[in-house]
Design an enzyme around this catalytic site. Structure first.
Site, PDB file in Angstrom:
ATOM      1  N   PRO A   2       0.764  -1.485  -0.084  1.00 11.82           N
ATOM      2  CA  PRO A   2       0.072  -0.100  -0.070  1.00 11.82           C
ATOM      3  C   PRO A   2       0.836   1.441  -0.155  1.00 11.82           C
ATOM      4  O   PRO A   2       1.506   1.668   0.986  1.00 11.82           O
ATOM      5  CB  PRO A   2      -1.095   0.104   1.172  1.00 11.82           C
ATOM      6  N   LYS A  59       1.030   7.806   3.448  1.00  8.20           N
ATOM      7  CA  LYS A  59       0.606   6.333   3.778  1.00  8.20           C
ATOM      8  C   LYS A  59      -0.549   6.037   4.786  1.00  8.20           C
ATOM      9  O   LYS A  59      -0.510   4.751   5.178  1.00  8.20           O
ATOM     10  CB  LYS A  59       1.562   5.153   3.330  1.00  8.20           C
ATOM     11  N   ARG A 109       2.479 -10.148   7.083  1.00 10.60           N
ATOM     12  CA  ARG A 109       3.663 -10.220   7.769  1.00 10.60           C
ATOM     13  C   ARG A 109       4.127  -9.536   8.963  1.00 10.60           C
ATOM     14  O   ARG A 109       5.025  -9.302   9.413  1.00 10.60           O
ATOM     15  CB  ARG A 109       4.728  -9.593   6.540  1.00 10.60           C
ATOM     16  N   ARG A 148      19.491  18.371  -1.364  1.00  9.95           N
ATOM     17  CA  ARG A 148      19.668  17.052  -1.359  1.00  9.95           C
ATOM     18  C   ARG A 148      20.583  16.552  -2.475  1.00  9.95           C
ATOM     19  O   ARG A 148      20.248  16.666  -3.744  1.00  9.95           O
ATOM     20  CB  ARG A 148      18.020  16.403  -1.618  1.00  9.95           C
ATOM     21  N   ARG A 257      16.387  -0.885  -1.496  1.00 11.81           N
ATOM     22  CA  ARG A 257      15.349  -1.108  -1.983  1.00 11.81           C
ATOM     23  C   ARG A 257      15.656  -1.360  -3.462  1.00 11.81           C
ATOM     24  O   ARG A 257      16.439  -0.611  -3.972  1.00 11.81           O
ATOM     25  CB  ARG A 257      14.516   0.116  -2.142  1.00 11.81           C
TER      26      ARG A 257
END
Length: 269
Positions: A2, A59, A109, A148, A257
């Site tokens: 999600p 989220k 999980r 950044r 990732r």
DNA sequence: CATTGTCCCTGGAAGC
DNA sequence: TGCTTCCAGGGACAAT
């Protein structure tokens, strides 16, 4: 998994079904998801409260109650199912409402978390811009990227920079903007920043329209899968053919990732 | 502050 | 067939 479009879909589908309903019972089958209070205090806080509204922030799902809020983060495999008829092997927390409906938090999980609080401030305060809000302008995006120097992919995943983008949609947005995921954020040209800004918005909106992506265990509250993953061009498509150039999609690790991209279309230089 | 690495977690896939 | 190993990644946290 999600991300913003999936959480938005859950919010949209759940809200009309639970608005104005009262929580009459909460079953804790697994207390691991419950944070910041004991399971007992969690129950006491929720039972008897009316659900006034439901918001998404990044989220996170924010259930507004007659007093206070219930905050839920689904993490990797969490789902919220309405009146699930399925054999809920992974059901963790069950909310029973006064009209007989139930909301089941199911999480294979066990990484998902939830807690009760007076308000959503602790979540809002640490999250960055909502990419589908008016605050997300090219100018503000460009300004914040200047400080950044990390790979742009890592910056897009930083929830304090921009809220709601996860691994899948970061890869898709970078492909649409033809930007290499390792490109340093403060090294992007204005043209690329504009493209990426546009890509983030269009990718997320299209995914919401398609009710999210069901790459892993994601389901909407009615138990159905989303279809957004059918339109993925690079995400989770290692060794598939790039729809643009016919080359092979590659996968590299960035901050632990997996990052999918087309080396031919998304050049580093 | 920005950045990076580690940990959590477990079913399903892959390997033998 | 059955066992073992690996993998997925959001976010908290610690270290630099």
């Amino acid at each position: 998994m999600p991300e913003l479009p999936e959480v938005e879909t859950i919010k949209n589908e759940l809200l009309p079904e639970i608005s104005g309903r009262r929580i009459v019972r909460v079953e804790i089958k697994d207390d691991k998801p419950i944070r910041k209070s004991s399971p007992k205090e969690f129950l006491k806080y929720l039972v008897g409260k009316e659900i006034k509204g439901l918001d998404r922030r990044g989220k996170y799902l924010i259930f507004h109650l007659s007093k206070g809020v219930l905050i839920i983060h689904l993490r990797m495999t969490g789902v919220l199912l309405l009146n699930s008829q399925e054999n809920e092997r992974f059901a963790r927390i069950v909310f029973k409402l006064d009209d007989g409906n139930t909301i089941v938090f199911s999480d294979r999980r066990r990484l998902g978390v939830m807690w009760v609080a007076e308000n959503e401030e602790e979540v809002s305060i640490k999250l960055g811009t909502e990419p589908l809000s008016k605050e997300f302008t090219v100018e503000a995006f460009k300004q914040r990227l200047q400080s950044r120097k990390a790979p742009i992919k890592a910056v897009l995943l930083d929830q304090s920079f921009i809220a709601g983008i996860g691994n899948m949609y970061a890869d898709e947005a970078l492909f649409q903007a033809r930007i290499h995921p390792l490109k340093k954020a403060n090294d992007l040209s204005l043209v690329k920043i504009r493209k990426l800004h546009r890509a983030i918005i269009t990718i997320l909106k299209a995914a919401i329209k398609n009710k999210g992506a069901s790459i892993d265990t994601y389901r909407s509250p009615d138990g159905r899968q989303g279809t957004a993953h059918n339109e993925f061009k690079v995400a989770h498509r290692k060794n598939c053919v790039c729809p643009e150039c016919g080359g092979l999609i590659d996968r590299i690790m960035i901050r632990n990732r997996g990052s999918y991209f087309c080396p031919a279309c998304q050049k580093l230089s």
